[in-house]
Enzyme design. Structure first.
Site, PDB file in Angstrom:
ATOM      1  N   GLU A 197       0.827  -1.210   0.000  1.00 55.93           N
ATOM      2  CA  GLU A 197       0.000   0.000   0.000  1.00 55.93           C
ATOM      3  C   GLU A 197       0.864   1.263   0.000  1.00 55.93           C
ATOM      4  O   GLU A 197       0.746   2.135   0.877  1.00 55.93           O
ATOM      5  CB  GLU A 197      -0.983  -0.018   1.177  1.00 55.93           C
ATOM      6  CG  GLU A 197      -2.006  -1.134   1.044  1.00 55.93           C
ATOM      7  CD  GLU A 197      -3.145  -1.062   2.063  1.00 55.93           C
ATOM      8  OE1 GLU A 197      -3.110  -0.170   2.934  1.00 55.93           O
ATOM      9  OE2 GLU A 197      -4.068  -1.901   1.986  1.00 55.93           O
ATOM     10  N   GLU A 315      -5.165  -8.602  -0.848  1.00 56.15           N
ATOM     11  CA  GLU A 315      -6.013  -8.298   0.310  1.00 56.15           C
ATOM     12  C   GLU A 315      -7.452  -8.171  -0.168  1.00 56.15           C
ATOM     13  O   GLU A 315      -7.753  -7.307  -0.994  1.00 56.15           O
ATOM     14  CB  GLU A 315      -5.576  -7.016   1.032  1.00 56.15           C
ATOM     15  CG  GLU A 315      -4.256  -7.149   1.781  1.00 56.15           C
ATOM     16  CD  GLU A 315      -3.944  -5.948   2.661  1.00 56.15           C
ATOM     17  OE1 GLU A 315      -4.895  -5.280   3.128  1.00 56.15           O
ATOM     18  OE2 GLU A 315      -2.744  -5.682   2.886  1.00 56.15           O
TER      19      GLU A 315
END
Length: 509
Positions: A197, A315
């Site tokens: 991220e 994810e």
């Protein structure tokens, strides 16, 4: 190129079979004569972050615990995850990865420094679970390890040293250190995340900046590795565009994508006590995965027509408010039939996009978000999501069967969604498996499946219950798979009656 999988809605929503409550027929057509990819087993991967009680109190209890364990990892969890046929396991994060310094987690446990988990709960950890513990766990599971490297607060040298430490068989400073710490042979770790991220907790970077950072780190990671770039946050298509444009395909093997099924980020709702309207909103977010994959794949196709770079959805899952009375930074939530619906729908989407989606990781394995296992002391329970993942593992490494589906609508005051989703595959033994999901919590669905092959028999299992139903430590088996008798085959036509809120996996011979 024409997509082999598509949803078509009928205009017969209101026609119900009065006696049974079954809507007018849905139709699925299997295209067994069409060329199709293999459904990569790594689509069924899992995720273990240093978050809440996922590692400590979940996987790891220490080798002095009264709970039966192997080198500190619970034996009952090892057995449960082996049954899932977990193909890969991602560690140590998540946001945690970009604050984790791997050298703090090797060597004698009593000499390891502590750290404060600033991302998740502000708790102090003693680093007793580190690289050796995780990689030995993966060996016990028969799973490929997927290590997420620290790009946010780490250095190029630190990540290059980690690669050498776990992979290099010859003599070097890092392989010497590995052997001094008790491991002679390297683990040969293939999957590596270059940060996590980067657009958020991994550094709040812009895609142009991260592209250069990625190229720099990847250059110094030696060996035949599968390198995964930190990809987009859900529908940030510009992030994918910039990375695919700026990173040559010979430098990257996978591009990550994160998407959670959330009602609203600031109002996620309760994990158990939710309304049908909230259920519909969650399922809308889950079904949006299909749109995300199509749009990100279309961008990737512009720069990578041969599909060398995998889309890695590392994810995904449902995200709700934490269970009352628990640490809000631990992200502990119960797991209901709603989560089983998310899992079934999402895995069908992944299976149907197996040409580009070749790896994924449910978030997370134990005690966090959409967990497959929950623990309490020496007890564990298997969640509805666990059972869906176990039922679906028949698709691992099987050949996808392209299909077309015509579905009735599941309607709500918030709109409408296809009630039925499906995916299919044929394994190396010649068995055909079809996964069917009815997300409608009130209405059964009758489905006609047309095949080009003649089958002699059909059997299957079903997971079905009310949408708020869940397993607890007082009722650990309230929701579990049962034998399914609602399918019949004649010639090349299969008829299936799906109860409301159900997941079915059929085997055809």
């Amino acid at each position: 190129m024409k997509q082999p999988f598509n949803y078509l809605r009928t205009g017969v929503l209101g026609l119900l079979m009065a006696a049974t409550g079954v809507q007018a027929q849905n139709k699925v057509t299997l295209r067994t004569d069409a060329a199709a990819p293999t459904i990569n087993r790594n689509i069924y991967g899992h995720f273990a972050e240093h978050l809440g009680n996922c590692i400590y109190g979940g996987f790891y209890v220490g080798d002095t615990s009264h709970i039966p364990n192997t080198n500190g990892v619970r034996n009952d969890i090892i057995a449960a995850l082996r049954k899932l046929k977990v193909p890969n396991l991602r560690w140590p994060g998540g946001c945690f990865a970009d604050t984790y310094h791997w050298k703090d987690g090797v060597g004698p446990k009593d000499k390891r420094p502590t750290l404060v988990n600033t991302w998740w709960g502000g708790v102090t950890e003693d680093n007793s679970f580190g690289t050796h513990d995780f990689l030995n766990l993966c060996e016990e599971l028969g799973a490929e390890p997927y290590l997420a490297g620290n790009v946010g607060s780490g250095t190029v040298q630190e990540l290059a040293d980690w690669v050498q430490y776990v992979n290099f068989p010859g003599k070097s400073p890092m392989s010497d250190l590995r052997q001094a710490n008790g491991r002679k042979d390297p683990w040969k770790v293939k999957f590596w995340g270059v940060g996590n991220e980067a657009w958020g907790c991994g550094g709040n970077m812009k895609p142009e900046y991260y592209s250069d950072i990625y190229r720099k780190y990847a250059t110094f990671m030696s060996g035949p590795l599968f390198k995964i770039a930190s990809g987009a946050n859900s529908s940030d298509y510009n992030w994918t565009e910039v990375l695919m444009k700026n990173i040559p395909t010979n430098m990257v093997n996978g591009l990550a994508l994160h998407h959670y099924s959330v009602i609203e980020w600031n109002h996620k709702g309760d994990a158990v006590n939710f309304t049908e309207e909230q259920y519909f909103q969650t399922m809308t977010s889950a079904c949006f995965m299909d749109t995300l994959i199509r749009k990100h794949s279309a961008i990737m196709d512009k720069y990578d027509r041969e599909k060398k770079v995998a889309l890695v959805v590392d994810e995904w899952g449902g995200w709700y408010d934490v269970q009352p009375g628990t640490n809000p930074g631990f992200l502990f939530q119960q797991n209901t039939m709603r989560d089983a619906m998310i899992a079934g729908v999402t895995l069908n989407i992944f299976n149907n996009h197996a040409d580009r989606v070749r790896m994924a990781n449910l978030a997370q394995a134990i005690n966090v978000l959409q967990a497959v296992i929950l623990t309490k002391g020496d007890q564990i329970i298997l969640t509805p999501t666990y059972h869906v993942m176990e039922m679906y593992n028949v698709h691992q490494d099987a050949t996808q069967i392209p299909l077309e589906i015509q579905s009735n609508d599941y309607t709500s005051g918030k709109g409408k969604l296809p009630a039925v989703t499906a995916s299919a595959s044929k394994d190396k033994a010649g068995l055909t498996h079809i996964s069917l999901v009815n997300i409608d919590p009130k209405k059964a669905q009758e489905i006609t499946v047309s095949t080009q092959d003649a089958y002699k028999s059909v059997s299957g299992r079903i997971l079905s219950s009310k949408m708020q139903d869940h397993n607890s430590f007082t009722q650990p088996d309230l929701v579990k798979p049962q034998a399914f008798s609602g399918a019949a085959i004649k010639d090349k036509t299969l008829t299936v009656k799906l109860p409301p809120c159900s997941v079915v996996v059929l085997e055809l011979k």
